[in-house]
Design an enzyme around this catalytic site. Structure first.
Site, PDB file in Angstrom:
ATOM      1  N   ASP A 186      -3.603  -3.492  -7.065  1.00 19.97           N
ATOM      2  CA  ASP A 186      -4.501  -2.828  -6.120  1.00 19.97           C
ATOM      3  C   ASP A 186      -5.346  -3.887  -5.414  1.00 19.97           C
ATOM      4  OD1 ASP A 186      -5.804   0.261  -5.913  1.00 19.97           O
ATOM      5  OD2 ASP A 186      -7.164  -1.389  -5.368  1.00 19.97           O
ATOM      6  N   ASN A 235     -11.487  -2.682   6.070  1.00 12.45           N
ATOM      7  CA  ASN A 235     -11.398  -1.711   7.172  1.00 12.45           C
ATOM      8  C   ASN A 235     -12.744  -1.527   7.871  1.00 12.45           C
ATOM      9  OD1 ASN A 235      -8.684  -0.917   7.161  1.00 12.45           O
ATOM     10  ND2 ASN A 235      -9.015   0.536   5.488  1.00 12.45           N
ATOM     11  N   HIS A 287      -9.325  -0.855  11.294  1.00 13.07           N
ATOM     12  CA  HIS A 287      -8.094  -0.405  10.650  1.00 13.07           C
ATOM     13  C   HIS A 287      -6.902  -1.297  10.959  1.00 13.07           C
ATOM     14  CE1 HIS A 287      -5.720   2.918   8.893  1.00 13.07           C
ATOM     15  NE2 HIS A 287      -6.871   3.175   8.308  1.00 13.07           N
ATOM     16  N   ASP A 345      -4.443  -2.955   8.368  1.00 14.32           N
ATOM     17  CA  ASP A 345      -2.970  -2.831   8.392  1.00 14.32           C
ATOM     18  C   ASP A 345      -2.310  -4.209   8.310  1.00 14.32           C
ATOM     19  OD1 ASP A 345      -3.181  -0.151   8.576  1.00 14.32           O
ATOM     20  OD2 ASP A 345      -2.430   0.041  10.627  1.00 14.32           O
ATOM     21  N   GLU A 368      -3.547   1.189  -0.755  1.00 13.56           N
ATOM     22  CA  GLU A 368      -3.595  -0.253  -1.015  1.00 13.56           C
ATOM     23  C   GLU A 368      -3.111  -0.541  -2.428  1.00 13.56           C
ATOM     24  OE1 GLU A 368      -5.788   1.731  -2.523  1.00 13.56           O
ATOM     25  OE2 GLU A 368      -7.336   0.207  -2.885  1.00 13.56           O
TER      26      GLU A 368
END
Ligand SMILES: Nc1nc2c(ncn2[C@@H]2O[C@H](COP(=O)(O)OP(=O)(O)OP(=O)(O)O)[C@@H](O)[C@H]2O)c(=O)[nH]1
Length: 310
Positions: free
Chosen positions: A172, A180, A185, A189, A215
């Site tokens: 994770d 973010n 965002h 990404d 994630e």
């Protein structure tokens, strides 16, 4: 492969007919089988885009061969176009009942034949695209959750059958929400793609890697012991911590928390193995993040030499 990038298998015992078809199908690569057994032999190594299949052949006829091909999962999706001189309703309906997609009648009409072949190729391509989409995570190109669990279950079966071990890593990205929130965002990404690329590069032959959540990534590592799985996870953690991601002119630090477990499978199912790895991921998070649990330190003589089982 040819200029039209498709291969057609013609199954036809009459040499004159197969030569006519070879000529008419000139835009494509054409393979010819003279009977059903010959066709099945070719299909062991080739995956044509369309099969043109004669109905009346010595030995196994076209209907039977079609049913056989359709019963094999690896061949099931190849469209079969029957070649037939029979135009009575019963014969044509039977062609569809055994799994045929369409038929062309003898004598052949060149443009019609090509049109019918073209439509089957387009259908096949569309099906392939859909199948790929159904198992792929669009952002990273990794296996999606569904594919990971279905391939993972099959991998477990194989490992259990040979009484092997399976390592699982629950991975994770730490404080990803902050990436973010701070950079937007699109940068988030980009970070996910970067991490996915590194994981893809790191996994060995026979490993299974998937993005199972936003994630969250998971790796199954067959035939490893726990020390090896932990060392592998630790190497991943270090690699990601050094990734050179820059956004808005400032470095974006990405770190991973990883829970690791490795077991001889026995009665243990994939869900249980992943649950243990997930609990250990939780410990890695609560231990301060940017770490592997069990950590290489505790594992090799530290304070927690006997980490939790569940
Ligand atoms: N950019 C981007 N963000 C995603 C995607 N999927 C999930 N996320 C974000 O991932 C973040 C996950 O946040 P949290 O579950 O709170 O976890 P975290 O901030 O990483 O904190 P810890 O896991 O506790 O270290 C959320 O902000 C989601 O919006 C995605 O496809 N793209």
């Amino acid at each position: 492969m040819t200029k039209d990038n498709a291969t057609i298998l013609v199954v036809e015992d009459n040499r004159t007919n197969s030569e006519i078809l070879r000529r008419l199908l000139q835009p494509y690569e054409v393979l010819v089988a003279t009977d059903a057994n010959h066709a099945l032999k070719i299909l062991e190594r080739e995956r044509p885009d369309v099969i043109l299949l004669d109905i009346m052949m010595p030995g196994m006829d076209g209907y039977e061969l079609c049913a056989t091909i359709k019963s094999r999962p690896a061949l099931h999706d190849i469209p079969i176009l029957f070649i037939t001189a029979r135009t009575d309703e019963e014969s044509l309906v039977r062609a569809f009942d055994v799994g045929g997609s369409d038929y062309v009648t003898k004598p052949f009409r060149s443009k019609e034949l090509l049109a019918r072949v073209r439509i089957q190729i387009a259908y096949r391509r569309a099906l392939e695209r859909l199948r790929t989409m159904a198992v792929t995570d669009e952002l990273t190109g990794l296996r999606n959750r569904r594919a990971f669990f279905s391939e993972g279950a099959a991998l477990c079966e194989r490992i259990r059958a040979r009484d092997g071990t399976l390592g699982a890593l629950m991975i994770d990205i730490d404080h990803f929400k902050q990436v973010n929130d701070r950079h937007g965002h699109a940068v988030g990404d980009r970070a996910l793609r970067l991490v996915a690329d590194e994981l893809r590069r790191a996994v060995g032959e026979g490993y299974l890697l998937g993005r199972i959540g936003g994630e969250e990534f998971t790796i199954l590592a067959p035939d490893r012991d726990e020390d090896e799985a932990i060392a592998f996870a630790e190497a991943l953690r270090r690699t990601i911590a050094e990734l050179p991601l820059v956004a808005d002119g400032e470095p974006v630090r990405l770190t991973l928390s990883i829970g690791v477990v490795c077991r001889r499978l026995g009665e243990l199912g994939l869900e249980t193995l992943l649950k243990i790895a997930d609990n250990r991921l939780f410990k890695a998070k609560h231990g301060g993040r940017n770490r592997v649990y069990p950590s290489p330190d505790t594992k090799f003589g530290g304070t927690d030499a006997n980490p939790d089982q569940r």
